[in-house]
Design a protein around this motif. Structure first.
Motif, PDB file in Angstrom:
ATOM      1  N   UNK A  46       4.011  -2.312  -1.867  1.00  0.00           N
ATOM      2  CA  UNK A  46       4.938  -2.628  -2.716  1.00  0.00           C
ATOM      3  C   UNK A  46       6.155  -2.301  -4.011  1.00  0.00           C
ATOM      4  N   UNK A  47       4.654  -1.554  -5.558  1.00  0.00           N
ATOM      5  CA  UNK A  47       5.146  -1.150  -6.090  1.00  0.00           C
ATOM      6  C   UNK A  47       5.411   0.001  -6.275  1.00  0.00           C
ATOM      7  N   UNK A  48       4.713   0.550  -5.545  1.00  0.00           N
ATOM      8  CA  UNK A  48       4.787   2.037  -5.291  1.00  0.00           C
ATOM      9  C   UNK A  48       6.388   2.781  -4.727  1.00  0.00           C
ATOM     10  N   UNK A  49       7.056   1.666  -4.113  1.00  0.00           N
ATOM     11  CA  UNK A  49       8.133   1.277  -3.485  1.00  0.00           C
ATOM     12  C   UNK A  49       9.308   1.367  -4.970  1.00  0.00           C
ATOM     13  N   UNK A  99       0.514  16.921  -0.689  1.00  0.00           N
ATOM     14  CA  UNK A  99       1.745  15.572   0.598  1.00  0.00           C
ATOM     15  C   UNK A  99       1.437  15.042   0.689  1.00  0.00           C
ATOM     16  N   UNK A 100       2.000  13.558   0.573  1.00  0.00           N
ATOM     17  CA  UNK A 100       3.591  13.241   0.568  1.00  0.00           C
ATOM     18  C   UNK A 100       4.217  13.736  -0.716  1.00  0.00           C
ATOM     19  N   UNK A 101       3.416  13.455  -1.629  1.00  0.00           N
ATOM     20  CA  UNK A 101       3.885  14.443  -3.357  1.00  0.00           C
ATOM     21  C   UNK A 101       3.087  13.116  -3.837  1.00  0.00           C
ATOM     22  N   UNK A 102       3.376  11.811  -3.863  1.00  0.00           N
ATOM     23  CA  UNK A 102       3.192  10.424  -5.219  1.00  0.00           C
ATOM     24  C   UNK A 102       2.520  11.284  -6.502  1.00  0.00           C
ATOM     25  N   UNK A 153      13.124  -9.023  -1.681  1.00  0.00           N
ATOM     26  CA  UNK A 153      13.413  -8.042  -0.473  1.00  0.00           C
ATOM     27  C   UNK A 153      13.057  -6.906   0.566  1.00  0.00           C
ATOM     28  N   UNK A 154      13.630  -6.443   1.268  1.00  0.00           N
ATOM     29  CA  UNK A 154      12.894  -6.058   1.928  1.00  0.00           C
ATOM     30  C   UNK A 154      13.259  -4.408   1.419  1.00  0.00           C
ATOM     31  N   UNK A 155      12.120  -3.278   1.307  1.00  0.00           N
ATOM     32  CA  UNK A 155      12.391  -1.695   0.975  1.00  0.00           C
ATOM     33  C   UNK A 155      12.606  -1.133   1.426  1.00  0.00           C
ATOM     34  N   UNK A 156      13.554   0.091   1.209  1.00  0.00           N
ATOM     35  CA  UNK A 156      13.906   1.534   2.463  1.00  0.00           C
ATOM     36  C   UNK A 156      12.663   1.609   1.838  1.00  0.00           C
ATOM     37  N   UNK A 157      11.719   3.142   3.089  1.00  0.00           N
ATOM     38  CA  UNK A 157      11.460   3.715   2.061  1.00  0.00           C
ATOM     39  C   UNK A 157      11.725   4.499   1.277  1.00  0.00           C
ATOM     40  N   UNK A 158      10.861   5.177   0.415  1.00  0.00           N
ATOM     41  CA  UNK A 158      11.121   5.835  -0.561  1.00  0.00           C
ATOM     42  C   UNK A 158      11.307   7.367   0.117  1.00  0.00           C
ATOM     43  N   UNK A 159      11.143   7.791   0.849  1.00  0.00           N
ATOM     44  CA  UNK A 159      10.876   9.131   1.443  1.00  0.00           C
ATOM     45  C   UNK A 159      10.816   9.382   2.824  1.00  0.00           C
TER      46      UNK A 159
END
Length: 309
Positions: free
Chosen positions: A14-17, A53-56, A280-286
């Motif tokens: 979650x923290x990443x998002x 990939x994915x690039x974090x 909150x519901x978080x959308x994907x970052x990418x």
């Protein structure tokens, strides 16, 4: 009702998002840097992220090298991310969809760097695990050695190499091999890496190749052939064949990384335990760059995908 995946119950996920990272693995590099400070060097100018990939990790590198810097410093600094999979663009990062074992990839990186050597090389790559630990450890070690081949060709003397490893019963052989090329080798486990996982990270400081060794990447060379002139797997052999013995293996010191107040990656946290945080519901970052269902969606939109009766 299906169970939520372990990733989604993990607070680092979650923290990443929340912080805009594409994967929770970003915190692993951040916690490694908190311990070793290899990204805090103001002289760090050329960086390579292998199996990116994915690039974090590339996102972390971009923030560390380009935030709060002058225009002159930004012009001097370059980051190259390499992976066989396509990657969405990242600020200040040149992405290459290429094979890390191919000489053309080496040539392209050096061209981007103006034929200068890199200061720092990292790899967070790992195979799709099978659950067969011996097989997974073997494949991961081969991936590390492939990354090491490219690293020896582009890393400047005194540079740093960081890579993911799977700790197994034969990991001391890898420690010995890396110890032959680097002044200091440490096995580190960030708190964001689950304790139940074999995963750890090898931090290799102070690259010191043999003075008479010229690494040359060749698509027709095996890993053993590449390092043959380096004596990476050398044996001490006497005049009598039966008296040979292998060089003593080394054990890298183990270190846990991450502040004591850091979250436990194996624990499940309730969101309402964090007062003031909005739930909150978080959308994907990418979004996925090339998802396996892409072709099916195209067929459905064109009316060519119908349900069989």
């Amino acid at each position: 009702m299906g169970k939520s995946s372990k990733d989604k119950r993990d607070l680092y996920y979650r923290k990443a998002k929340e912080q805009g990272y594409r994967a929770r693995s970003a915190f692993k590099l951040l916690q490694l840097n908190d311990q070793f400070h290899f990204l805090d060097d103001t002289n760090l100018k050329r960086v390579v992220d292998l199996c990116a990939a994915p690039g974090s990790w590339s996102q972390v590198l971009s923030k560390k090298l380009f935030n709060d810097t002058t225009l002159e410093q930004q012009n001097e600094r370059k980051i190259v991310a390499v992976d066989l999979q396509p990657m969405s663009p990242i600020d200040h990062v040149v992405t290459l969809q290429a094979d890390i074992t191919h000489p053309k990839t080496l040539k392209r990186i050096l061209e981007i760097f103006g034929n200068e050597k890199a200061d720092f090389v990292c790899s967070d790559g790992a195979p799709d695990v099978t659950g067969l630990h011996d097989l997974d450890e073997y494949v991961q070690q081969q991936l590390i050695m492939s990354a090491l081949q490219l690293t020896t060709c582009i890393l400047k003397e005194g540079g740093t190499f960081v890579a993911k490893i799977f700790r197994g019963r034969d990991i001391d052989m890898l420690y010995s091999q890396l110890g032959y090329l680097f002044e200091n080798v440490v096995c580190a486990k960030p708190k964001s890496s689950r304790g139940t996982s074999l995963e750890a990270f090898i931090v290799c400081l102070g690259y010191k190749p043999p003075s008479n060794w010229k690494p040359r990447l060749d698509v027709d060379f095996s890993v053993e052939e590449f390092f043959s002139t380096c004596n990476l797997n050398k044996l001490q052999i006497s005049d009598k064949l039966q008296d040979w013995h292998e060089e003593e293996r080394k054990i890298a010191p183990f270190m846990s990384c991450g502040d004591l107040q850091s979250f436990d990656s194996d624990a499940t946290y309730r969101l309402d335990d964090f007062k003031g945080d909005s739930i909150l519901s978080l959308d994907p970052v990418q979004s996925p760059t090339n998802p396996p269902y892409k072709k099916a969606l195209e067929l459905k939109r064109s009316g060519k995908l119908t349900r069989a009766i």
